[in-house]
Motif scaffolding. Sequence first.
Motif, PDB file in Angstrom:
ATOM      1  N   LEU A   1       0.652  -1.283  -0.176  1.00 27.14           N
ATOM      2  CA  LEU A   1       0.137  -0.015   0.087  1.00 27.14           C
ATOM      3  C   LEU A   1       0.837   1.290   0.059  1.00 27.14           C
ATOM      4  N   VAL A   2       2.107   1.286   0.783  1.00 28.30           N
ATOM      5  CA  VAL A   2       2.975   2.529   0.717  1.00 28.30           C
ATOM      6  C   VAL A   2       3.392   2.616  -0.856  1.00 28.30           C
ATOM      7  N   TYR A   3       3.770   1.597  -1.477  1.00 25.87           N
ATOM      8  CA  TYR A   3       4.083   1.845  -2.885  1.00 25.87           C
ATOM      9  C   TYR A   3       2.898   2.197  -3.695  1.00 25.87           C
ATOM     10  N   ALA A   4       1.799   1.640  -3.593  1.00 25.53           N
ATOM     11  CA  ALA A   4       0.482   2.137  -4.475  1.00 25.53           C
ATOM     12  C   ALA A   4       0.375   3.432  -3.992  1.00 25.53           C
ATOM     13  N   ALA A   5       0.476   3.983  -3.005  1.00 26.71           N
ATOM     14  CA  ALA A   5       0.652   5.630  -2.703  1.00 26.71           C
ATOM     15  C   ALA A   5       1.482   6.319  -3.525  1.00 26.71           C
ATOM     16  N   LEU A   6       2.869   5.604  -3.490  1.00 28.36           N
ATOM     17  CA  LEU A   6       3.904   6.373  -4.191  1.00 28.36           C
ATOM     18  C   LEU A   6       3.603   6.461  -5.752  1.00 28.36           C
ATOM     19  N   PHE A   7       3.333   5.446  -6.241  1.00 27.36           N
ATOM     20  CA  PHE A   7       2.924   5.270  -7.646  1.00 27.36           C
ATOM     21  C   PHE A   7       1.670   6.240  -7.998  1.00 27.36           C
ATOM     22  N   ALA A   8       0.691   6.410  -7.253  1.00 26.19           N
ATOM     23  CA  ALA A   8      -0.487   7.210  -7.453  1.00 26.19           C
ATOM     24  C   ALA A   8       0.013   8.670  -7.584  1.00 26.19           C
TER      25      ALA A   8
ATOM     26  N   ALA B   1      15.266  14.756 -31.557  1.00 28.66           N
ATOM     27  CA  ALA B   1      14.920  13.643 -30.869  1.00 28.66           C
ATOM     28  C   ALA B   1      14.747  13.987 -29.260  1.00 28.66           C
ATOM     29  N   LEU B   2      15.648  14.454 -28.838  1.00 29.39           N
ATOM     30  CA  LEU B   2      15.510  14.889 -27.418  1.00 29.39           C
ATOM     31  C   LEU B   2      14.052  15.599 -27.170  1.00 29.39           C
ATOM     32  N   PHE B   3      14.008  16.785 -27.834  1.00 26.62           N
ATOM     33  CA  PHE B   3      12.716  17.392 -27.740  1.00 26.62           C
ATOM     34  C   PHE B   3      11.415  16.624 -27.785  1.00 26.62           C
ATOM     35  N   ARG B   4      11.258  15.767 -28.769  1.00 26.96           N
ATOM     36  CA  ARG B   4      10.360  14.924 -28.885  1.00 26.96           C
ATOM     37  C   ARG B   4      10.158  13.828 -27.887  1.00 26.96           C
ATOM     38  N   VAL B   5      11.095  13.535 -27.232  1.00 25.63           N
ATOM     39  CA  VAL B   5      10.998  12.664 -26.196  1.00 25.63           C
ATOM     40  C   VAL B   5      10.800  13.119 -24.779  1.00 25.63           C
ATOM     41  N   MET B   6      11.309  14.327 -24.563  1.00 25.83           N
ATOM     42  CA  MET B   6      11.414  15.107 -23.285  1.00 25.83           C
ATOM     43  C   MET B   6       9.990  14.806 -22.632  1.00 25.83           C
ATOM     44  N   PRO B   7       8.700  15.190 -23.066  1.00 27.96           N
ATOM     45  CA  PRO B   7       7.434  15.188 -22.470  1.00 27.96           C
ATOM     46  C   PRO B   7       7.192  13.863 -21.922  1.00 27.96           C
ATOM     47  N   PHE B   8       7.884  12.743 -22.401  1.00 26.46           N
ATOM     48  CA  PHE B   8       7.292  11.375 -21.859  1.00 26.46           C
ATOM     49  C   PHE B   8       8.356  10.993 -20.559  1.00 26.46           C
ATOM     50  N   MET B   9       9.370  11.380 -20.501  1.00 29.10           N
ATOM     51  CA  MET B   9      10.671  11.283 -19.627  1.00 29.10           C
ATOM     52  C   MET B   9      10.068  11.310 -18.066  1.00 29.10           C
ATOM     53  N   SER B  10       9.067  11.980 -17.737  1.00 31.69           N
ATOM     54  CA  SER B  10       8.368  12.315 -16.521  1.00 31.69           C
ATOM     55  C   SER B  10       7.821  10.971 -16.018  1.00 31.69           C
ATOM     56  N   PHE B  11       7.467   9.991 -17.057  1.00 28.67           N
ATOM     57  CA  PHE B  11       6.865   8.916 -16.707  1.00 28.67           C
ATOM     58  C   PHE B  11       7.919   7.692 -16.340  1.00 28.67           C
ATOM     59  N   ALA B  12       9.317   8.024 -16.645  1.00 27.50           N
ATOM     60  CA  ALA B  12      10.275   7.082 -16.333  1.00 27.50           C
ATOM     61  C   ALA B  12      10.383   7.027 -14.818  1.00 27.50           C
ATOM     62  N   THR B  13       9.789   7.942 -13.945  1.00 26.40           N
ATOM     63  CA  THR B  13      10.103   7.932 -12.431  1.00 26.40           C
ATOM     64  C   THR B  13       9.070   6.590 -12.068  1.00 26.40           C
ATOM     65  N   LEU B  14       7.904   6.353 -12.666  1.00 29.43           N
ATOM     66  CA  LEU B  14       7.333   5.290 -12.062  1.00 29.43           C
ATOM     67  C   LEU B  14       8.221   3.791 -12.194  1.00 29.43           C
ATOM     68  N   VAL B  15       8.980   3.872 -13.329  1.00 31.36           N
ATOM     69  CA  VAL B  15       9.910   2.645 -13.378  1.00 31.36           C
ATOM     70  C   VAL B  15      10.856   2.635 -12.424  1.00 31.36           C
ATOM     71  N   THR B  16      11.460   3.790 -11.987  1.00 38.93           N
ATOM     72  CA  THR B  16      12.359   3.893 -11.235  1.00 38.93           C
ATOM     73  C   THR B  16      11.934   3.818  -9.608  1.00 38.93           C
ATOM     74  N   VAL B  17      10.759   4.414  -9.216  1.00 34.89           N
ATOM     75  CA  VAL B  17      10.193   3.945  -7.861  1.00 34.89           C
ATOM     76  C   VAL B  17      10.092   2.414  -7.762  1.00 34.89           C
ATOM     77  N   ALA B  18       9.876   1.924  -8.966  1.00 34.23           N
ATOM     78  CA  ALA B  18       9.558   0.227  -8.772  1.00 34.23           C
ATOM     79  C   ALA B  18      10.722  -0.403  -8.790  1.00 34.23           C
TER      80      ALA B  18
END
Length: 231
Positions: A133-140, A171-188
């Motif tokens: 549940l701690v991780y669920a809260a962090l993921f949310a 290429a960097l500018f096109r990918v940049m908006p999606f980089m924030s979602f990489a945090t989900l993988v990092t937390v996991a």
Amino acid sequence: MAFFTWLSGIVPAPAAIVLLTVLVRTALLPLAVAAARGQRARARLAPQVAALRKKYARDPDRLQRAVLELHAREQVSPLAGCLPGLLQVPVFFLLYHLFTRDELSGHALLGAPLGGRWADALAQGGPLGPAGLVYAALFALVAAVATYTYRSTRAQMGALGTEPAAPGLGALFRVMPFMSFATLVTVAVVPLAAALYVVTSTTWSAAERAVLHRPERGRDGAGTTGRRSST
């Protein structure tokens, strides 16, 4: 590590991680302000860059030179807004190293060991166990922050035009908006202590973006005085 050990002797270790992260991000705030100024400077030049793209649509080399000349004339770096963020990376790696040390394995957040990972939480109690549940809260929280960051980044990129001013950054500018979602993988995959740092830092970044990059009513990105900005 000595400062963190002292701080964790005053408050619980999870709170110490959050406080230390906030202190470091506060110290780095001038870099964030510089990044925001650089971003506004580039937005101020966006109409002129768009006009150059239209004028030299059939001559990419001439377009590139014209855009770089415009930035040089206005004393705006093509990388304005990016360099201050890159300078923060070494500090973030140092904090990440600190929060993955074995010394934190004896501390916990609401029953979730700071030295454990999401896989450990799933193995010990499942997704609905205390650690799960701690991780669920962090993921949310991370998902909400990532969605906001994605939308705001896309909006800023749109204000700056469809292509970056500096060559090789498309290429960097096109990918940049999606980089924030990489945090989900990092937390996991990282220890909970590092995940707590990542979540705190990411949330701070989103709040920072909301304040420093908010639209200015009745003014252009650089202000009414036409001040020039550089990194």
